[in-house]
Design an enzyme around this catalytic site. Structure first.
Site, short mmCIF file in Angstrom:
data_model
loop_
_atom_site.label_atom_id
_atom_site.label_comp_id
_atom_site.label_asym_id
_atom_site.label_seq_id
_atom_site.Cartn_x
_atom_site.Cartn_y
_atom_site.Cartn_z
N PRO A 213 0.82 -1.22 0.00
CA PRO A 213 0.00 0.00 0.00
C PRO A 213 0.85 1.27 0.00
CG PRO A 213 -0.11 -1.14 2.12
CD PRO A 213 0.60 -2.04 1.19
N HIS B 161 1.85 1.31 11.46
CA HIS B 161 2.26 2.72 11.33
C HIS B 161 1.55 3.74 12.20
CE1 HIS B 161 3.83 1.37 7.14
NE2 HIS B 161 4.73 1.19 8.09
N GLY C 264 8.03 -1.30 -2.08
CA GLY C 264 7.22 -0.10 -2.12
C GLY C 264 7.73 0.93 -3.09
N GLY D 19 12.54 -1.70 2.87
CA GLY D 19 13.95 -1.58 2.53
C GLY D 19 14.48 -2.71 1.66
N HIS E 196 -5.41 -2.40 7.83
CA HIS E 196 -4.22 -1.59 8.15
C HIS E 196 -4.04 -1.55 9.67
CE1 HIS E 196 -1.09 1.25 8.01
NE2 HIS E 196 -1.55 2.11 7.12
N TYR F 151 -1.53 4.12 13.19
CA TYR F 151 -2.93 4.52 12.97
C TYR F 151 -3.84 3.81 13.99
CZ TYR F 151 -0.94 6.92 9.04
OH TYR F 151 -0.18 7.77 8.28
#
Ligand code: FMN
Length: 381
Positions: A34, A195, A335, A314, A192, A197
């Site tokens: 995403p 991160h 990503g 990464g 999700h 949220y």
């Protein structure tokens, strides 16, 4: 005689080998994770997103959409797509179709930002919701000089949590709206849980300061996320549900005192619901895009989780191949490499050079610039 005809000159790269993810026959191990692009004006997915995702779709490849908000109150950023209204669901269909037309698979990442929001984004200017009433400190952001500022949140009351669980369930149902067997429905959803949220705001002990059954112990902090998993799995089938987690990340001040215990507890608990995949962000990605040296690894979670495991953060071709070869993961997300290389698979196959991403254009509202205008190999030849 005795000669092997058509023997490959070199061994197939582990990333290029097929993989069966539940009922989905993937033809390679690359996943597009995403990535928020903020080009869905007024929260409506736009036709240019069909071009963008279709450019990156491959036969038997998996794409996970940018984070998609489940309700008005779930918003915290300009022009992120939604999936709560009929109009939004209709607007997603040509995008999903464009990926299916290339025989790719597409999951929708469903998202609630929690306290990473402001009064302006909330219905009637209300306070954003969270596990806590502590405000998020201003945060530096890509492509902006000023740090992002947030409004003080309102701590969700215990009885309200089921209402939010229900919003995730409805968003998942909307993603399947056209019916499981129609071409225009998503193939599944990714919850999700990463991160910093909303779900992470409950899981992480640096944020969650509750004293009810959703705070305190690890079990209590993970309860909300697992209730969402259960509700979504019951709604659309566990075989279409994935979750993204970032136990080690500190993004949006979402640190935890024991991320390994958190990650393992979640991986083990997810097995109860038999969901399709667990998508974990590497410990080295403390912030979404910056890599740090660390000795920690996702192996304990990989071992604990029974379904498909996806790693992110990464990776390049070399260490992605290594991770698959060493069975540290089933699939690898790339990503920024997918963002700036629409034909990433082909470039990996041909060992072709890669285009570097441009951070300044990540979130431009432009339908083309920094979005669908990254070159294909033919263009650069
Ligand atoms: C522009 C941009 C937007 C992102 N948006 C999301 C998002 O919507 N949801 C999410 O879970 N991660 C998001 N991420 C994180 C990526 O999915 C990925 O984990 C991160 O870029 C690290 O992987 P990489 O090193 O392969 O780029 C975003 C990253 C970038 C660069």
């Amino acid at each position: 005689m005795g000669e092997i005809l058509d023997a490959p000159h070199q061994q197939t790269m582990p990333l290029l080998t097929p993989y069966k993810m539940g009922k989905f026959n993937l033809s390679h191990r690359l996943v597009m994770p995403p990535m928020t692009r903020r080009r869905s004006w007024n929260n409506i997915p736009q036709p240019h997103a069909a071009v963008y995702y279709s450019q990156r779709a491959t036969n038997g490849g998996l794409i996970i959409t940018e984070a998609t908000v489940i309700s008005e109150a779930a918003r915290g950023y300009q022009d992120t797509p939604g999936i709560w209204s009929k109009e939004q669901v209709e607007a997603w269909k040509p995008i999903v179709d464009a990926v299916h037309a290339k025989a790719g698979f597409i999951f929708c990442q469903i998202w609630h930002v929690g306290r990473a929001s402001t009064f302006e984004y909330q219905p009637n200017g209300q306070a954003p919701i969270s596990s806590t009433s502590n405000v998020l400190k201003p945060q530096l952001q890509a492509n902006a000089e000023e740090p992002a500022k947030f409004s003080p949140p309102r701590r969700l009351r215990t009885h309200e949590i089921t209402l939010v669980v229900n919003q995730y369930r409805l968003a998942a149902r909307n993603a399947m709206e056209a019916g499981k067997y129609f071409i225009s429905s998503f193939d599944g959803v990714e919850i999700h849980g990463a991160h910093g949220y909303l779900l992470d705001q409950f899981m992480k002990d640096h944020i969650n300061d509750r004293t009810d059954q959703y705070g305190g112990s690890l079990e209590n902090r993970c309860r909300f996320a697992l209730e969402v998993v259960e509700a979504v799995a019951n709604e659309i089938g566990a075989d279409r549900v994935g979750i993204r987690l970032s136990p080690y990340a500190d993004y949006l001040d979402s640190g935890d005192s024991d991320p390994t215990a958190l990650g393992v507890y979640m991986a083990e608990s997810l097995n109860k619901y038999g969901i399709l995949y667990c998508h974990m962000v590497e410990p080295r990605m403390k912030l979404v895009e910056e890599s740090f040296e660390t000795t920690e690894s996702l192996l304990p979670m990989r071992k604990a989780f029974k379904g498909t495991f996806i790693v992110a953060g990464g990776y390049d071709k070399e260490d992605g191949n290594k991770a698959v070869a060493e069975n540290r993961t089933d699939l690898v997300a790339f990503g920024r490499l997918f963002l700036s290389n629409p034909d990433l698979l082909k470039r990996f196959e041909l060992n072709a050079p890669l285009t570097k991403h441009n951070r300044n254009t990540y979130y431009l509202p432009d339908p083309v610039a920094g979005y669908t205008d990254y070159p294909f190999l033919e263009d650069t030849a």
